[in-house]
Design a protein around this motif. Structure first.
Motif, PDB file in Angstrom:
ATOM      1  N   LEU A 162       0.703  -1.131  -0.022  1.00 47.80           N
ATOM      2  CA  LEU A 162      -0.084   0.103  -0.100  1.00 47.80           C
ATOM      3  C   LEU A 162       0.969   1.299  -0.023  1.00 47.80           C
ATOM      4  N   THR A 163       0.744   2.062  -1.110  1.00 50.62           N
ATOM      5  CA  THR A 163       1.317   3.403  -1.020  1.00 50.62           C
ATOM      6  C   THR A 163       0.284   4.463  -0.684  1.00 50.62           C
ATOM      7  N   GLU A 164      -1.116   4.185  -0.750  1.00 52.24           N
ATOM      8  CA  GLU A 164      -1.957   5.502  -0.501  1.00 52.24           C
ATOM      9  C   GLU A 164      -3.430   4.456  -0.281  1.00 52.24           C
ATOM     10  N   VAL A 165      -3.917   5.159   0.777  1.00 49.08           N
ATOM     11  CA  VAL A 165      -5.426   4.672   1.010  1.00 49.08           C
ATOM     12  C   VAL A 165      -6.198   5.623   1.018  1.00 49.08           C
ATOM     13  N   SER A 166      -7.795   5.264   1.094  1.00 50.51           N
ATOM     14  CA  SER A 166      -8.747   6.399   1.168  1.00 50.51           C
ATOM     15  C   SER A 166      -8.812   6.578   2.529  1.00 50.51           C
ATOM     16  N   SER A 167     -10.076   7.572   2.899  1.00 48.80           N
ATOM     17  CA  SER A 167     -10.248   8.077   4.379  1.00 48.80           C
ATOM     18  C   SER A 167     -11.033   6.804   4.939  1.00 48.80           C
ATOM     19  N   HIS A 168     -11.683   5.877   4.177  1.00 44.95           N
ATOM     20  CA  HIS A 168     -12.359   4.819   4.639  1.00 44.95           C
ATOM     21  C   HIS A 168     -11.698   3.354   4.843  1.00 44.95           C
ATOM     22  N   HIS A 169     -10.277   3.648   4.535  1.00 45.00           N
ATOM     23  CA  HIS A 169      -9.789   2.341   4.570  1.00 45.00           C
ATOM     24  C   HIS A 169      -9.567   1.866   5.830  1.00 45.00           C
ATOM     25  N   GLU A 170      -9.493   0.606   6.186  1.00 46.76           N
ATOM     26  CA  GLU A 170      -9.307   0.303   7.565  1.00 46.76           C
ATOM     27  C   GLU A 170      -7.786   0.398   8.263  1.00 46.76           C
ATOM     28  N   TYR A 171      -6.878   0.861   7.272  1.00 48.35           N
ATOM     29  CA  TYR A 171      -5.815   1.149   7.613  1.00 48.35           C
ATOM     30  C   TYR A 171      -5.451   2.659   7.474  1.00 48.35           C
ATOM     31  N   ARG A 172      -6.363   3.604   7.446  1.00 50.68           N
ATOM     32  CA  ARG A 172      -6.193   5.103   7.484  1.00 50.68           C
ATOM     33  C   ARG A 172      -5.566   5.652   8.613  1.00 50.68           C
ATOM     34  N   GLU A 173      -4.769   6.701   8.312  1.00 50.95           N
ATOM     35  CA  GLU A 173      -4.041   7.506   9.117  1.00 50.95           C
ATOM     36  C   GLU A 173      -2.971   6.727   9.997  1.00 50.95           C
ATOM     37  N   LYS A 174      -2.229   5.730   8.945  1.00 54.40           N
ATOM     38  CA  LYS A 174      -1.256   4.909   9.510  1.00 54.40           C
ATOM     39  C   LYS A 174       0.379   5.356   8.666  1.00 54.40           C
ATOM     40  N   PRO A 175       1.089   4.842   8.917  1.00 56.81           N
ATOM     41  CA  PRO A 175       2.450   5.265   8.168  1.00 56.81           C
ATOM     42  C   PRO A 175       2.563   4.221   6.756  1.00 56.81           C
ATOM     43  N   LEU A 176       2.865   4.984   5.733  1.00 57.18           N
ATOM     44  CA  LEU A 176       2.807   4.581   4.648  1.00 57.18           C
ATOM     45  C   LEU A 176       4.287   4.836   4.017  1.00 57.18           C
ATOM     46  N   PRO A 177       4.766   4.028   3.093  1.00 58.74           N
ATOM     47  CA  PRO A 177       4.010   2.576   2.594  1.00 58.74           C
ATOM     48  C   PRO A 177       4.068   1.405   3.438  1.00 58.74           C
ATOM     49  N   ALA A 178       3.203   0.570   3.411  1.00 57.73           N
ATOM     50  CA  ALA A 178       2.899  -0.656   4.235  1.00 57.73           C
ATOM     51  C   ALA A 178       2.475  -1.933   3.487  1.00 57.73           C
ATOM     52  N   TRP A 179       2.882  -2.957   4.191  1.00 57.83           N
ATOM     53  CA  TRP A 179       2.506  -4.217   3.483  1.00 57.83           C
ATOM     54  C   TRP A 179       1.241  -4.935   4.421  1.00 57.83           C
ATOM     55  N   ALA A 180       0.270  -5.372   3.655  1.00 59.08           N
ATOM     56  CA  ALA A 180      -0.847  -5.903   3.979  1.00 59.08           C
ATOM     57  C   ALA A 180      -0.965  -7.277   3.868  1.00 59.08           C
ATOM     58  N   VAL A 181      -0.752  -7.874   4.908  1.00 64.34           N
ATOM     59  CA  VAL A 181      -0.614  -9.506   5.126  1.00 64.34           C
ATOM     60  C   VAL A 181      -1.940  -9.969   5.439  1.00 64.34           C
ATOM     61  N   THR A 182      -2.754 -10.555   4.726  1.00 62.79           N
ATOM     62  CA  THR A 182      -3.947 -11.378   4.982  1.00 62.79           C
ATOM     63  C   THR A 182      -3.779 -12.712   4.922  1.00 62.79           C
ATOM     64  N   PHE A 183      -4.415 -13.290   6.176  1.00 62.93           N
ATOM     65  CA  PHE A 183      -4.303 -14.622   6.516  1.00 62.93           C
ATOM     66  C   PHE A 183      -5.849 -15.346   6.292  1.00 62.93           C
ATOM     67  N   SER A 184      -5.698 -16.639   5.937  1.00 60.59           N
ATOM     68  CA  SER A 184      -7.148 -17.069   5.672  1.00 60.59           C
ATOM     69  C   SER A 184      -7.799 -17.198   6.569  1.00 60.59           C
ATOM     70  N   LYS A 185      -7.411 -17.362   7.820  1.00 62.23           N
ATOM     71  CA  LYS A 185      -8.346 -17.302   9.075  1.00 62.23           C
ATOM     72  C   LYS A 185      -7.249 -16.998  10.221  1.00 62.23           C
ATOM     73  N   PRO A 186      -7.835 -16.594  11.561  1.00 59.57           N
ATOM     74  CA  PRO A 186      -9.242 -16.134  11.737  1.00 59.57           C
ATOM     75  C   PRO A 186      -9.813 -15.001  11.151  1.00 59.57           C
ATOM     76  N   ASP A 187     -11.133 -14.881  11.065  1.00 60.16           N
ATOM     77  CA  ASP A 187     -11.762 -13.934  10.628  1.00 60.16           C
ATOM     78  C   ASP A 187     -11.242 -12.961   9.678  1.00 60.16           C
ATOM     79  N   LYS A 188     -10.704 -13.390   8.627  1.00 62.17           N
ATOM     80  CA  LYS A 188      -9.986 -12.714   7.590  1.00 62.17           C
ATOM     81  C   LYS A 188      -9.174 -11.799   8.244  1.00 62.17           C
ATOM     82  N   CYS A 189      -8.269 -11.964   8.966  1.00 68.42           N
ATOM     83  CA  CYS A 189      -7.266 -11.390   9.608  1.00 68.42           C
ATOM     84  C   CYS A 189      -6.292 -10.638   8.649  1.00 68.42           C
ATOM     85  N   THR A 190      -6.218  -9.335   8.700  1.00 71.81           N
ATOM     86  CA  THR A 190      -5.054  -8.708   7.985  1.00 71.81           C
ATOM     87  C   THR A 190      -4.158  -8.027   8.958  1.00 71.81           C
TER      88      THR A 190
END
Length: 268
Positions: A162-190
């Motif tokens: 991620l190099t940019e995110v919208s104001s509705h993104h779940e990673y808003r107002e956090k340091p960029l750039p960033a890596w979003a690592v999504t696991f298959s479970k639990p609860d679609k955890c990123t």
């Protein structure tokens, strides 16, 4: 033509105010119930994370001054914001935040605040044992950092840079750039890891996402979700107060008990 009474107009105003505000009151109540019935630590995902790891006191480290001297060779360092010892995949690492440019730093100082991660602050990582510079996290290293944050890491489903995110993104107002690592479970955890800072930033899962959506409805900030001073919320708060007051007035005007008291006072 017969003039309608004050009670008629108050009752009509109360009815329409109640109709307009009823849906929002429902969202406020629904959100309040969800917030109070959920453990905020679980919402933050603390139960999904592994225990914090510490370095042994016998660990050998070079002085942070060694890193700063190396930085000065090729960088125009005006001042240092912080030097922090962090852990990257088990390796002790210095995270040096510094300002490059006296004019920008002086401007921020004159304004009475220090720059945030989106300003002129630069970051350099360095191995704390050798002093050697460390590059921003690659995808493979970010996955390692993310897995070490999980108490029970499951198979990685996908990785995004991620190099940019919208104001509705779940990673808003956090340091960029960033890596979003999504696991298959639990609860679609990123798990979100800052590439330049080299550190874990946030964990998001379904429980947090429901909380965040209801929080948006609660604050009525449909642009950024966290602004309690938005005009819409202020307006609905005032309308809500008027609805309550009109209800009290209607009770006073239509109550048989109040009429009986008035008659007694008039007789006296």
């Amino acid at each position: 033509m017969k003039l309608k009474s004050k009670q008629y107009y108050i009752r009509k105003s109360h009815r329409y105010l109640g109709l307009v505000l009823g849906v929002q009151f429902f969202f406020w109540t629904l959100g309040g119930l969800y917030f109070s019935w959920n453990n905020i630590d679980k919402v933050h995902g603390d139960h999904l994370r592994s225990g914090k790891k510490y370095f042994p006191a016998s660990m050998q480290m070079v002085s942070p001054q060694v890193v700063l001297e190396q930085l000065k060779v090729n960088k125009a360092i005006d001042s240092v914001q912080s030097v922090q010892l962090i852990e990257i995949a088990g390796v002790p690492t210095y995270q040096v935040r510094y300002f490059s440019g006296a004019m920008d730093h002086a401007q921020h100082e004159a304004e009475g605040h220090m720059p945030s991660h989106t300003s002129n602050v630069k970051v350099q990582l360095a191995n704390a044992e050798t002093g050697a510079f460390v590059s921003p996290l690659s995808e493979d290293m970010a996955v390692v950092v993310a897995k070490r944050q999980m108490a029970d890491p499951i198979k990685v489903d996908k990785v995004e840079y991620l190099t940019e995110v919208s104001s509705h993104h779940e990673y808003r107002e956090k340091p960029l750039p960033a890596w979003a690592v999504t696991f298959s479970k639990p609860d679609k955890c990123t798990v979100y890891v800052s590439a330049e800072l080299g550190t874990f930033q946030a964990i998001r899962h379904d429980q947090w996402r429901v909380f965040d959506f209801l929080w948006m409805l609660h604050t009525m900030d449909y642009a950024g979700r966290d602004n309690f001073g938005n005009v819409l919320l202020k307006a609905f708060s005032i309308f809500g107060l008027l609805t309550i007051l009109s209800g009290f007035v209607l009770y006073y005007m239509s109550s048989p008990s109040v009429r009986k008291v008035k008659k007694r006072v008039q007789k006296v």
